[in-house]
Design an enzyme around this catalytic site. Structure first.
Site, PDB file in Angstrom:
ATOM      1  N   GLU A  67      10.315  28.125  19.587  1.00  0.00           N
ATOM      2  CA  GLU A  67      11.319  28.438  20.604  1.00  0.00           C
ATOM      3  C   GLU A  67      12.221  29.611  20.259  1.00  0.00           C
ATOM      4  O   GLU A  67      13.001  29.570  19.317  1.00  0.00           O
ATOM      5  CB  GLU A  67      12.180  27.183  20.840  1.00  0.00           C
ATOM      6  CG  GLU A  67      13.147  27.328  21.981  1.00  0.00           C
ATOM      7  CD  GLU A  67      13.767  25.995  22.402  1.00  0.00           C
ATOM      8  OE1 GLU A  67      13.370  24.949  21.884  1.00  0.00           O
ATOM      9  OE2 GLU A  67      14.669  26.036  23.249  1.00  0.00           O
TER      10      GLU A  67
ATOM     11  N   LYS B 201      22.182  15.262  30.422  1.00  0.00           N
ATOM     12  CA  LYS B 201      21.160  15.289  29.375  1.00  0.00           C
ATOM     13  C   LYS B 201      21.823  15.394  28.004  1.00  0.00           C
ATOM     14  O   LYS B 201      22.801  16.129  27.840  1.00  0.00           O
ATOM     15  CB  LYS B 201      20.241  16.503  29.602  1.00  0.00           C
ATOM     16  CG  LYS B 201      19.199  16.703  28.519  1.00  0.00           C
ATOM     17  CD  LYS B 201      18.266  17.861  28.835  1.00  0.00           C
ATOM     18  CE  LYS B 201      17.302  18.075  27.672  1.00  0.00           C
ATOM     19  NZ  LYS B 201      16.380  19.171  27.886  1.00  0.00           N
TER      20      LYS B 201
HETATM   21  C1  LIG Z   1      14.785  19.384  19.851  1.00  0.00           C
HETATM   22  C2  LIG Z   1      13.509  19.649  19.636  1.00  0.00           C
HETATM   23  O1  LIG Z   1      12.672  20.131  20.607  1.00  0.00           O
HETATM   24  C3  LIG Z   1      13.163  20.663  21.837  1.00  0.00           C
HETATM   25  C4  LIG Z   1      12.245  21.749  22.228  1.00  0.00           C
HETATM   26  C5  LIG Z   1      11.132  21.523  22.999  1.00  0.00           C
HETATM   27  C6  LIG Z   1      10.953  20.289  23.608  1.00  0.00           C
HETATM   28  C7  LIG Z   1      11.920  19.326  23.564  1.00  0.00           C
HETATM   29  C8  LIG Z   1      11.725  18.044  24.268  1.00  0.00           C
HETATM   30  O2  LIG Z   1      10.759  17.890  25.041  1.00  0.00           O
HETATM   31  O3  LIG Z   1      12.499  17.102  24.087  1.00  0.00           O
HETATM   32  C9  LIG Z   1      13.213  19.551  22.879  1.00  0.00           C
HETATM   33  O4  LIG Z   1      14.172  19.855  23.855  1.00  0.00           O
HETATM   34  C10 LIG Z   1      12.888  19.461  18.306  1.00  0.00           C
HETATM   35  O5  LIG Z   1      11.725  19.804  18.125  1.00  0.00           O
HETATM   36  O6  LIG Z   1      13.579  18.975  17.381  1.00  0.00           O
END
Ligand SMILES: C=C(O[C@H]1C=CC=C(C(=O)O)[C@@H]1O)C(=O)O
Ligand SMILES: [Mg+2]
Length: 466
Positions: A272, A223
């Site tokens: 988060e 990832k």
């Molecule tokens: C990297 C980000 O979100 C992260 C946090 C929640 C969901 C995410 C997603 O679904 O891709 C990302 O990992 C951002 O908001 O810039």
């Protein structure tokens, strides 16, 4: 009404000066007073005249802790790459050594507190965009307003040198009085118009996502989180107070933060948590996997169900759970988490969410936990080192403080760090907004592009866009 016994500070101050003389170096004196209720936004705003560029604001999603700092009594900053977390911890402990702290209250977030954070990747070439932020940057404010479970406290921090005398404390008490007198003045937020929104190379970004997907299909990378930037242009300088007011009212269920440095303001509304430490209790959050909110309650529920059962998103989320669990097991005796994610719904988006709790070993500082966790695969990828290298090589963006740990630590070692996503950097008439997404072998560049579009929304709305 706010009353502070002023003779107290002068008396304590003289004690501090004599200690500074004895030791032959500056020392900190910190005192905490309980106050009547003060509006946190007003306190941030009154700092505008004297402390512009030296303020911070922090609020957690539940409003348990709000911290507003004005002025800088001490700055911890460095562009050091190796052991940067340890280096900050060491400087912080050195600063606290021999300090005089007058704090009769047991609550967290009072007395000497440092606020700040780290860049995402200190090995990435820094551009002009982030020239005002060192790779590690923390401020210990002169004045800290802490609103803890609805109770208001003011901490005054003064660093006194062997050459200081009573004048220093007279100056501080006068400054403090002036600050509180100006609290009653009403504050007008300035209206600024958005002239232009520029997407930075969207087609190139999608191509990079496609290239990374090819890489992920052949392994060993699992990832990689790729981010992009929006650049906004206004007809006048966009003030941090206005952006903060909007975020506070529009995204109340998130961490709200502002961190000013030398005229720029980094701010956002992040859902988060990276890590919170309270005594030996540790809390972290796995947040990854996304879907839009529905237009109706029914549609919203269907979308939520879809997310909970979507293979691509479950895999994207699972990598984060796997890594956070492992990282915490290195420093905690117990790590507890549910076996399935739940939904976190915020204004513009819903996410897969797994809370994690643990009991950490006695000597584990919060910065050690930050070091172990950053970047989680919600921001970097998996495996961690290889994913960060990929981002360093392929991403055109200078992430700076975006997607990195931002938060506070108090002198008792308690604190909390969020991951600074849904964020942007205001620089006078312009602002850069950042959003990223977890790219896995099953990703589609167009849907990742749309997902980042949703993640820009909170900051766009706060800055007067759509
Ligand atoms: C990297 C980000 O979100 C992260 C946090 C929640 C969901 C995410 C997603 O679904 O891709 C990302 O990992 C951002 O908001 O810039
Ligand atoms: Mg995603």
């Amino acid at each position: 009404m706010v009353t502070i016994q002023e003779t107290e500070l002068k008396e304590r101050g003289l004690l501090a000066v004599s200690r500074a003389k004895e030791l032959g170096r500056p020392i900190l004196i910190s005192e905490v007073h309980k106050m009547d209720t003060i509006n946190p936004l007003s306190f941030f705003n009154i700092g505008k005249e004297r402390f512009l560029g030296e303020r911070f604001f922090w609020k957690d999603p539940t409003d348990e802790i709000m911290l507003i700092g004005l002025g800088i009594s001490k700055q911890i900053q460095s562009d050091q790459v190796t052991d940067r977390f340890f280096h900050v911890e060491e400087e912080w402990q050195k600063f606290l050594l021999e300090s005089l702290i007058f704090n009769p209250y047991p609550e967290n977030g009072l007395g000497p507190v440092m606020f700040g954070g780290f860049s995402f990747d200190p090995n990435k070439m820094k551009t002009d965009l982030w020239s005002k932020y060192s790779d590690s940057l923390f401020h210990i404010p002169k004045y800290l307003l802490s609103i803890i479970k609805g109770q208001t406290y003011l901490t005054t921090n003064i660093v006194c040198t062997p050459h200081d005398n009573q004048d220093l404390f007279i100056k501080v008490t006068e400054e403090r009085k002036r600050l509180f007198n100006s609290l009653d003045q009403s504050y007008q937020l300035r209206t600024v118009n958005l002239l232009e929104t520029k997407e930075v190379s969207p087609e190139k970004w999608k191509k990079t996502v496609e290239d990374v997907v090819q890489d992920l299909k052949s392994g060993p990378l699992k990832k990689v989180v790729l981010a992009r930037e929006l650049r906004l242009v206004f007809d006048a300088p966009f003030e941090a107070e206005t952006a903060l007011f909007n975020l506070f009212n529009q995204q109340h269920e998130s961490f709200i933060f502002v961190f000013e440095s030398n005229g720029d303001a980094f701010l956002g509304a992040s859902p988060e948590r990276l890590v919170k430490k309270q005594g030996n209790d540790v809390f972290s959050t796995c947040l990854a996997g996304s879907i839009p909110r529905g237009n109706t309650e029914e549609e919203d529920k269907i979308l939520g169900e879809q997310l909970l059962n979507d293979q691509k998103n479950l895999i994207e989320h699972g990598f984060v759970v796997e890594m956070i669990k492992e990282a915490l097991e290195e420093t905690c005796d117990q790590v507890i988490l549910p076996d399935k994610p739940q939904l976190m719904k915020i204004r513009d988006i819903q996410h897969l969410y797994t809370p994690v709790i643990g009991k950490c070993q006695k000597d584990a500082s919060i910065l050690l936990l930050v070091e172990r966790l950053h970047p989680t695969p919600a921001l970097g990828g998996l495996p961690k080192k290889e994913a960060v290298e990929k981002i360093r090589e392929l991403e055109e963006l200078d992430r700076g403080f975006y997607a990195a740990p931002l938060g506070w630590v108090d002198y008792r070692g308690n604190g909390e760090f969020a991951v600074s996503i849904r964020s942007g950097l205001i620089q006078g008439n312009e602002a850069s907004l950042f959003a990223g997404c977890g790219v896995v072998a099953d990703s589609n560049s167009e849907s990742e592009y749309l997902e980042t579009g949703l993640k820009f929304k909170p900051m766009q709305r706060a800055l007067g866009g759509k």
